[in-house]
Write a protein that holds these residues in place. Structure first.
Motif, PDB file in Angstrom:
ATOM      1  N   THR A  26       0.804  -1.312  -0.118  1.00 52.87           N
ATOM      2  CA  THR A  26      -0.137   0.443  -0.047  1.00 52.87           C
ATOM      3  C   THR A  26       1.164   1.180  -0.342  1.00 52.87           C
ATOM      4  OG1 THR A  26      -0.287   0.262   2.071  1.00 52.87           O
ATOM      5  CG2 THR A  26      -1.885  -1.296   1.338  1.00 52.87           C
ATOM      6  N   SER A  49      -7.572   1.356   3.788  1.00 55.32           N
ATOM      7  CA  SER A  49      -6.821   1.440   5.247  1.00 55.32           C
ATOM      8  C   SER A  49      -5.688   2.239   5.474  1.00 55.32           C
ATOM      9  CB  SER A  49      -5.858   0.566   5.118  1.00 55.32           C
ATOM     10  OG  SER A  49      -4.752  -0.016   4.285  1.00 55.32           O
ATOM     11  N   ASP A  87      -8.712   2.089  -3.851  1.00 57.44           N
ATOM     12  CA  ASP A  87      -9.628   0.719  -3.578  1.00 57.44           C
ATOM     13  C   ASP A  87     -11.146   1.586  -3.214  1.00 57.44           C
ATOM     14  OD1 ASP A  87      -8.965  -1.154  -2.468  1.00 57.44           O
ATOM     15  OD2 ASP A  87      -8.702  -0.497  -0.433  1.00 57.44           O
ATOM     16  N   LYS A 116     -10.260  -1.763  -6.677  1.00 53.04           N
ATOM     17  CA  LYS A 116     -10.997  -2.377  -6.026  1.00 53.04           C
ATOM     18  C   LYS A 116     -11.696  -2.846  -5.066  1.00 53.04           C
ATOM     19  CE  LYS A 116      -7.808  -4.374  -2.130  1.00 53.04           C
ATOM     20  NZ  LYS A 116      -9.075  -4.094  -0.988  1.00 53.04           N
ATOM     21  N   HIS A 140     -11.815  -8.742  -3.569  1.00 49.34           N
ATOM     22  CA  HIS A 140     -11.181  -8.779  -2.535  1.00 49.34           C
ATOM     23  C   HIS A 140     -12.329 -10.033  -1.284  1.00 49.34           C
ATOM     24  CE1 HIS A 140      -8.963  -6.204   1.530  1.00 49.34           C
ATOM     25  NE2 HIS A 140      -9.809  -7.652   1.848  1.00 49.34           N
ATOM     26  N   ILE A 206      -3.704 -11.627   2.399  1.00 54.16           N
ATOM     27  CA  ILE A 206      -2.759 -11.044   3.276  1.00 54.16           C
ATOM     28  C   ILE A 206      -3.014 -11.367   4.775  1.00 54.16           C
ATOM     29  CG2 ILE A 206      -5.101  -9.271   2.832  1.00 54.16           C
ATOM     30  CD1 ILE A 206      -2.626  -7.430   4.766  1.00 54.16           C
ATOM     31  N   VAL A 218       0.928  -3.972   4.410  1.00 54.32           N
ATOM     32  CA  VAL A 218       0.413  -2.547   4.439  1.00 54.32           C
ATOM     33  C   VAL A 218       1.599  -1.819   4.894  1.00 54.32           C
ATOM     34  CG1 VAL A 218      -0.699  -0.774   5.916  1.00 54.32           C
ATOM     35  CG2 VAL A 218      -2.590  -3.132   5.416  1.00 54.32           C
TER      36      VAL A 218
END
Ligand code: KIV
Length: 283
Positions: A26, A49, A87, A116, A140, A206, A218
């Motif tokens: 990320t 995130s 995202d 995503k 996801h 992940i 991340v």
């Protein structure tokens, strides 16, 4: 400048067919994107995130499309060779197909090469609409943080045979809808293995064990920039938070002791000009 990674190129990266594992990290701003760009990672995820590791929220639900556009644009200004995946935040792809496509397009206009989104069968119409607007979609599945309330917390998913089968079926449906790859988050490693082996598109894990076609972490976790909570699946490759605090404390000490700034860190005027100003002495 290195050639930019593309979604179609990522789609063919299956480890079982001899590809190297995919690496996604990320990034949320210009300096973090420059750092990832200096590595050999394949993809940058401008993850939601962002909400937790950059903006300080307790979960990802507060982040908006405007926030994601702002941060995607900052990442894109680093002109990374990685594919930028942005995202779609919570509620940006849940209300109507029209809004969903418009929101995805805003992320593409900000510089992303793909979007995503989280979820399985319920999301298929939205995924198909985005793809028919020529925007690549990454799925996801598993622990989907935008479902934190529905899941009753950030909990590992697919721990019984029925739940694991649902994830496997959703993965097949996402592939059939046209997703170029799928993030598998927080699922037992054998479930990730089953899903990965049942797909032609790559999985990126992940907290999903080593069987996936790639891994994502991340930025703040892998560089040790945050230590509020370190999940079991995180490996920290640096301790930038404690290194940073040590550096800040040294700066404070140097200012207080007069050691900073020194003469080499100061600008000067010619002696004649100083004399004209009536300034005498060494400074
Ligand atoms: O937002 C994010 O960082 C993510 C990763 C955890 C995959 O979705």
């Amino acid at each position: 400048m290195a050639k930019r990674q593309t979604a179609p190129a990522v789609a063919s990266r299956k480890v079982a067919q001899g590809s190297d594992p995919l690496v996604m990290v990320t990034a949320y701003d210009y300096p973090s994107a420059c750092m990832v760009n200096a590595s050999d990672a394949d993809m940058i995820l401008v993850g939601d995130s962002l909400a937790m590791v950059v903006l300080g929220y307790d979960d990802t639900l507060s982040v908006t499309v405007d926030d994601m556009v702002h941060h995607t644009a900052a990442v894109a200004r680093a002109k990374p060779s990685q594919l930028i995946v942005a995202d779609l935040p919570w509620m940006s792809y849940h209300v109507s197909v029209e809004d969903t496509v418009r929101n995805a397009a805003r992320l593409i206009r900000a510089g992303a090469g793909a979007v995503k989104l989280e979820g399985g069968l319920d999301r298929i119409p939205m995924i198909e609409a985005i793809i028919s607007a020529q925007i690549p979609v990454m799925g996801h599945l598993g622990l989907t943080p935008q479902s934190v309330h529905a899941m009753g917390g950030f909990k590992v998913q697919g721990k019984n045979a029925e739940a694991a089968m649902q994830i496997a079926e959703a993965a097949k449906a996402l592939q059939a809808a046209g997703c170029f790859s799928i993030v598998l988050e927080g699922v037992p490693r054998r479930v990730a293995d089953l899903v990965t082996n049942s797909l032609d598109i790559p999985t990126v894990g992940i907290g999903a064990g080593p069987a996936c076609d790639g891994q994502v972490l991340v930025f703040h976790d892998l560089l040790g920039l945050q230590d509020d909570f370190i999940a079991k699946f995180v490996r920290q490759y640096a301790n930038l938070k404690s290194d940073g605090i040590t550096a800040l404390q040294e700066f404070v000490g140097d200012v207080r002791s007069g050691a900073f700034p020194n003469d080499a860190e100061s600008y000067h005027i010619a002696d004649a000009e100083a004399d004209a100003l009536g300034l005498y002495g060494s400074s």
